[in-house]
Design an enzyme around this catalytic site. Structure first.
Site, PDB file in Angstrom:
ATOM      1  N   LYS A 159      47.515  13.718  15.764  1.00  0.00           N
ATOM      2  CA  LYS A 159      46.738  13.495  16.987  1.00  0.00           C
ATOM      3  C   LYS A 159      47.675  13.502  18.199  1.00  0.00           C
ATOM      4  O   LYS A 159      48.792  12.960  18.136  1.00  0.00           O
ATOM      5  CB  LYS A 159      46.046  12.131  16.866  1.00  0.00           C
ATOM      6  CG  LYS A 159      45.066  11.802  17.992  1.00  0.00           C
ATOM      7  CD  LYS A 159      44.414  10.428  17.746  1.00  0.00           C
ATOM      8  CE  LYS A 159      43.309  10.118  18.744  1.00  0.00           C
ATOM      9  NZ  LYS A 159      42.639   8.825  18.468  1.00  0.00           N
ATOM     10  N   SER A 165      37.620   9.233  18.559  1.00  0.00           N
ATOM     11  CA  SER A 165      38.420  10.100  19.395  1.00  0.00           C
ATOM     12  C   SER A 165      39.335  11.044  18.606  1.00  0.00           C
ATOM     13  O   SER A 165      39.806  12.023  19.173  1.00  0.00           O
ATOM     14  CB  SER A 165      39.274   9.259  20.334  1.00  0.00           C
ATOM     15  OG  SER A 165      40.187   8.476  19.601  1.00  0.00           O
ATOM     16  N   SER A 170      37.808   5.194  15.891  1.00  0.00           N
ATOM     17  CA  SER A 170      38.272   6.555  16.174  1.00  0.00           C
ATOM     18  C   SER A 170      38.905   7.302  15.006  1.00  0.00           C
ATOM     19  O   SER A 170      39.179   8.491  15.120  1.00  0.00           O
ATOM     20  CB  SER A 170      39.256   6.536  17.337  1.00  0.00           C
ATOM     21  OG  SER A 170      38.563   6.389  18.540  1.00  0.00           O
TER      22      SER A 170
END
Ligand SMILES: [Mg+2]
Ligand SMILES: [Zn+2]
Lengths: 495, 95, 485
Positions: free
Chosen positions: C76, C151, C175
């Site tokens: 990420k 996310s 997330s």
């Protein structure tokens, strides 16, 4: 009559139209903690480095960087709290104080708001009128900001983050101070305590000690506090005093004109000698304090505190008491000698080196007289005194045991400064030894009386003032080396 | 409780985010619907509850007072959108 | 042999260690497939060249003692990676290249992992659909125009599409788990304090945790073992004895007590979710677990609490993005003008919205009513779990109240978007470990997940339950490669 009435050092009164006002002052002192590295990062705190060379990723608030607390800074704060006879809190919390400024890289300052590490305490001031106790509200730890430089680049502000993150102790007093003189003594006392403890070097030129000064005025006798103004970040005692005088008079003028005083933050303009309101008035600060989620509460055990208590050296108030008791010197002399840790150290070393037959009176006089004068003239700290405590003690002993007179001692003292020379050597090499052989002195005095027969007769007839003349003659003839005490004795006998 | 335009503008000032009039209105609407949903907390009585300040159940760990970071000025200034060799540079600040 | 990219991490490691395939072959496969998958928009920054180079270096001097020997891994874009651009999905960090490495990613490279690229995410991890990223929407490989969750949406999408063997995300309110649920993958949020936050772009410090995302439970256990570490650089990192999660992984969960909290039966929950949960309970029983009804009475207060605490912390954490030290700067006439323009242009709408909420709840006069209140309720929520754990070893719930939705479907209604995290948020507030595993499909054939919540630091039990149930559920993503060029 209008004017400033200063009956004494402990109050500052302003008279306007028959109203007498007193000034009420509270200080928020920011003292830089003496430590190698910063409060939450491992970069150096050294003063005077090239810009931005002592900045870590944490200090410059890079994404993902986190604070880790420096144990030594915590200990320093606790020690200072002990020195202020204050309550040490077993649990305190670091909060974020949020505001935007060019020299505040995180966009917040880590400080302690609701739960400071140190609670209430007090400081004793030695005023000419006697002792006065000033209350301490709290002491908390926080980060220093960086430095904005406005005068290098004409069209921009430059930012140096070397100071960013350095540990500060904010020491908040109660509104107990009543005059610029008290502020002077208060700051000096705080500085003294911290220097004894080694927690802050107190160097005001380098910004190690700054204060926000809260000033209000009220009619003398009134119990209520007036509306206060906070004068930000004043970095010398002189400026604090000037700012207080200006601000107190400004406030009295406003009141007398029937106007209100706005509670606000002001700046002291050192060039114009006036305070003025800070510009960013429109968006009044709202710091949005909240506990820093990157840090846990700071928990301190009683054992931890006790350990630090055991490491606390003798502080000025106790030292003063001991000097009075042990050395039989006056409170006034003791106050001077303990006011600075290096002076106290010097004095104690002189006392130790004088040995058994020590003379306190001489020691005090020589340090606070001759030595202080030299240090003042040459602007030298006593820690770097050109004459060591050991050699000054020797000099005092030479006076005490009659080897030299006080007057000759002054000559020797001058010569000693040229490389901290042993006074014994000077006395021997220059032949400055006092004449204390009674026989030789008797011969010398016989000759003087013979040479001044008429004066001797006049003296015998009652003109006693002439005794001094004979002493002077004896000293002159002996080149100042004659032992004045013996001269006195012999003269009395012979005349 | 409703959050009006004036409040939104005040908050945006505190947060240092400039807002166009239109966006401010939309934001006021959004904030109102979010706060309507947040107000549910008022159903709970919490006078005798201690606030939870940290979820990590441990005490603050100390670091030794050692200097372990060197002069990394170049690295620190590298990403700055405006700088010179020594400093970060910002618009002139008048105090 | 099946395609390299569809192998599990465990299988890849095994093959590499047995010298059946090389690190470079593995890397090439993932790079090739990633290059053909640009439509998914999973990568913000590709590190393909360098990754191939490093894989060759690994093959020349292999070290098979490492836990991730020569394995390419995309992460990420919230993890700072040394000399590789790190954006946090934001315009304000568009050109930011950190000169340092996050502890979690460093742990991966130390065990032989190689950075494949940086994956798209919601801006500063604020979002549940990856629609707030400055770098655009991410497609869910399950179906066209479907959000991958958020996310960590780039991570879940890349993982489900076999563009990376495993990945790591961060989880502040769900997330990791919600995007795992939306993409038919496994996502684990560890106990707060397990994985260091050092070098992770902060969203809400008291809630953020990094964690593994993988195609099966065993892979998550391998990756957790690598990334979970005590770190002196993070004051909230906790020094506890960490298990060897992968070697201690077992399907023997006989007698383990699993709680079913009645408060998770929320109004308007789709029947499909209800059914999924029921089936999950049956699977757990089949595995030998004992099912116990429990109550977590403050569950419905979790989301309102979260939407005070997280924005408050975020408003402060994001104050450092001011155009001075790094990132975007807009020109302004004065310092304040520069700040306001930079932050207005640099942040997207959702981030601004949350900064505004956070600033408001902390502002003078509102602190007690909102922030302090939320901290107190957070205490109550934590206590609910403490009480429950006197009776049970773990808790089973659905991961999300719905399956993945269409891109654009909820982006205009922040509150309905926030409701996505209704089952995951309490876990962050209480700092607990939680895993989402794929457990079934809805009427559209979109994946649905179940969540297992554990006691603090008891990741092993969470993994063991998930591992056991995974076998019974036997879920398989059937991806059609519709996006491939
Ligand atoms: Mg102040
Ligand atoms: Zn302060």
């Amino acid at each position: 009559m209008d004017g400033i009435m200063s009956k004494n050092n402990s109050e500052y009164l302003i008279e306007r139209n028959d109203n007498i006002y007193e000034v009420v002052i509270g200080l928020e002192v920011h003292a830089q903690v003496t430590s190698n590295s910063k409060l939450f990062s491992s970069s150096s705190t050294k003063f005077g480095a090239e810009p931005n060379t002592q900045v870590s990723l944490v200090d410059a608030a890079f994404p993902g960087m986190l604070p880790v607390i420096n144990e030594y800074c915590v200990k320093q704060a606790i020690k200072t709290g002990i020195g202020l006879k204050a309550k040490i809190n077993n649990k305190s919390v670091f909060d974020r104080k949020n505001y935007f400024y060019a020299d505040l890289p995180q966009g917040y300052q880590i400080s302690q708001y609701k739960y400071p590490i140190v609670g209430e305490g007090n400081v004793i001031l030695d005023m000419p009128e006697g002792q006065k106790q000033v209350g301490i509200e709290r002491l908390h730890l926080e980060q220093d900001a960086g430095k904005s430089i406005h005068d290098i680049d004409p069209s921009n502000t430059l930012v140096d983050l070397n100071r960013s993150g350095v540990a500060l102790m904010e020491i908040v007093s109660k509104p107990d101070l009543r005059s610029p003189d008290e502020v002077n003594i208060y700051i000096k006392k705080l500085r003294s305590i911290m220097r004894y403890l080694g927690t802050c070097d107190g160097n005001m030129q380098e910004g190690s000690l700054r204060a926000d000064v809260n000033v209000s005025v009220r009619l003398k006798g009134s119990k209520e506090l007036g509306t206060r103004c906070e004068i930000k970040n004043v970095n010398s005692i002189k400026f604090m005093q000037m700012a207080i005088i200006y601000e107190a008079n400004r406030q009295v003028d406003l009141i007398e004109e029937g106007e209100e005083i706005d509670q606000e933050t002001r700046l002291f303009d050192t060039k114009k000698n006036e305070t003025r309101s800070m510009r960013s008035k429109e968006d009044a600060h709202d710091y949005r304090y909240f506990p820093d989620p990157d840090l846990l509460p700071l928990e301190i055990t009683d054992e931890f505190i006790d350990q630090l208590k055991s490491e606390i050296p003798e502080l000025p108030d106790d030292k003063k008491k001991r000097f009075i008791d042990e050395f039989k010197i006056s409170p006034y002399e003791a106050t001077i000698l303990v006011s600075d840790i290096d002076t106290a150290k010097y004095f104690e070393e002189v006392v130790a080196k004088m040995g058994k037959n020590r003379d306190m009176k001489l020691a005090v006089n020589w340090i606070t007289g001759e030595l202080f004068a030299v240090l003042n003239n040459k602007n030298i700290e006593i820690a770097h005194s050109p004459i060591s405590a050991k050699n000054l003690a020797k000099l005092i002993n030479l006076i005490k045991n009659g080897t030299i007179s006080g007057k000759i001692a002054k000559t020797v003292f001058e010569l000693m400064m040229d490389g901290d020379i042993d006074p014994q050597i000077i006395v021997e090499e220059k032949g400055l030894k006092q004449q204390s052989d009674p026989k030789a002195l008797e011969a010398l005095i016989d000759k003087i009386i013979n040479d001044n027969r008429e004066k001797a007769i006049e003296y015998k007839q009652g003109k006693e003032k002439l005794f001094g003349f004979f002493v002077g003659q004896a000293m002159k003839v002996s080149g100042g080396k004659a032992n004045p005490q013996l001269i006195n004795e012999i003269l009395k006998k012979k005349l | 409780m409703t959050i009006d335009l004036k409040t939104v503008k005040h908050i945006s000032k505190l947060a240092r985010i400039s807002l166009e009039e239109k966006k401010a209105e939309k934001l006021a609407d959004d904030m109102n619907s979010i706060f309507e949903f947040i107000e549910k907390l008022n159903e709970l009585k919490t006078e005798n509850v201690d606030p939870l300040t940290s979820i990590a159940e441990t005490t603050l760990r100390f670091r030794d007072d050692k200097i372990t970071s060197d002069n990394i000025r170049e690295k620190i200034l590298k990403n700055s959108p405006e700088k010179n060799d020594d400093f970060f540079v910002v618009p002139k600040v008048v105090e | 042999m099946t395609e390299i990219t569809s192998l599990s991490l465990f299988e890849l490691i095994k093959n590499i260690k047995e010298k059946k395939i090389s690190s470079n072959e593995v890397t090439k496969s993932f790079v090739d497939r990633s290059q053909k998958s640009k439509k998914l928009n999973t990568y913000v920054t590709e590190n393909f060249e360098n990754c191939l180079k490093l894989s060759k270096e690994f093959d020349n001097k292999p070290n098979f003692d490492l836990k991730l020997p020569g394995i390419p891994i995309a992460v990420k874009d919230l993890f700072c990676t040394n000399e590789v651009r790190t954006t946090a999905g934001s315009n304000i960090l568009n050109n930011f290249v950190p000169g340092y490495e996050s502890t979690v990613t460093q742990n991966i490279w130390n065990e032989g992992g190689i950075l494949l690229g940086k994956l798209n995410c919601d801006e500063f991890a604020m979002g549940s659909s990856n629609e707030t990223s400055f770098f655009g929407n991410v497609q869910n490989p399950i179906a066209k125009d479907l959000v991958p969750g958020g996310s960590s949406g780039g991570s879940s999408s890349a993982l489900a599409a076999n563009l990376t063997p495993v990945t790591i995300g961060t989880d502040t309110g769900g997330s990791i788990r919600q995007p795992a649920s939306f993409t038919g993958t496994v996502g684990l949020k560890p106990t707060y304090g397990s994985c260091s936050r050092y070098g992770i772009v902060a969203f809400a410090s008291s809630l953020d945790q990094a964690g593994p995302m993988s195609k099966d439970v065993k892979d998550s256990s391998i990756l957790l073992e690598v990334i979970s570490s005590f770190d002196k650089k993070d004051s909230t990192s906790i020094d506890f004895k960490r298990n060897n999660y992968s070697s201690e992984l077992t399907r023997n969960i006989k007698g383990i007590k699993i709680g079913i909290p009645k408060e998770y039966r929320v109004d308007g929950m789709p029947g499909e979710i209800e059914n999924l949960w029921k089936k999950g309970i049956e699977y757990a029983k089949d595995c030998g677990a004992e099912i116990i009804d429990i109550s977590l009475p403050h569950t419905s207060y979790a989301l309102p609490t979260y939407y005070i605490v997280a924005p408050a912390e975020a408003s402060s954490n994001l104050a450092r993005y001011d155009g001075v030290k790094y990132g975007l700067r807009s020109s302004g006439e004065s310092l304040i003008d520069m700040y306001e323009k930079t932050r207005s242009e640099g942040f997207g709408e959702e981030v601004k919205r949350r900064i505004m909420i956070g600033t408001y709840v902390l502002s003078s006069g509102y602190y007690d009513a909102y922030y302090l209140k939320a901290q107190k309720v957070r205490q109550l929520i934590k206590k609910d779990f403490d009480d429950a754990y006197n009776k049970v070893d773990a808790i089973l719930t659905p991961s999300t109240p719905s399956s993945a939705f269409k891109i654009g479907e909820k982006s205009n209604d922040p509150v309905s978007m926030y409701l996505n995290d209704i089952f995951t948020v309490p876990v962050n507030l209480a700092g607990l470990p939680g895993i989402s595993i794929p457990a079934g499909r809805d009427k559209n054939n979109y994946p649905l997940g179940l969540q297992i919540i554990g006691k603090p630091f008891d990741e092993q039990t969470v993994l063991n339950i998930a591992y056991s149930m995974e076998e019974k559920i036997n879920y398989k993503n059937n991806i059609t490669d519709w996006w491939m060029e």
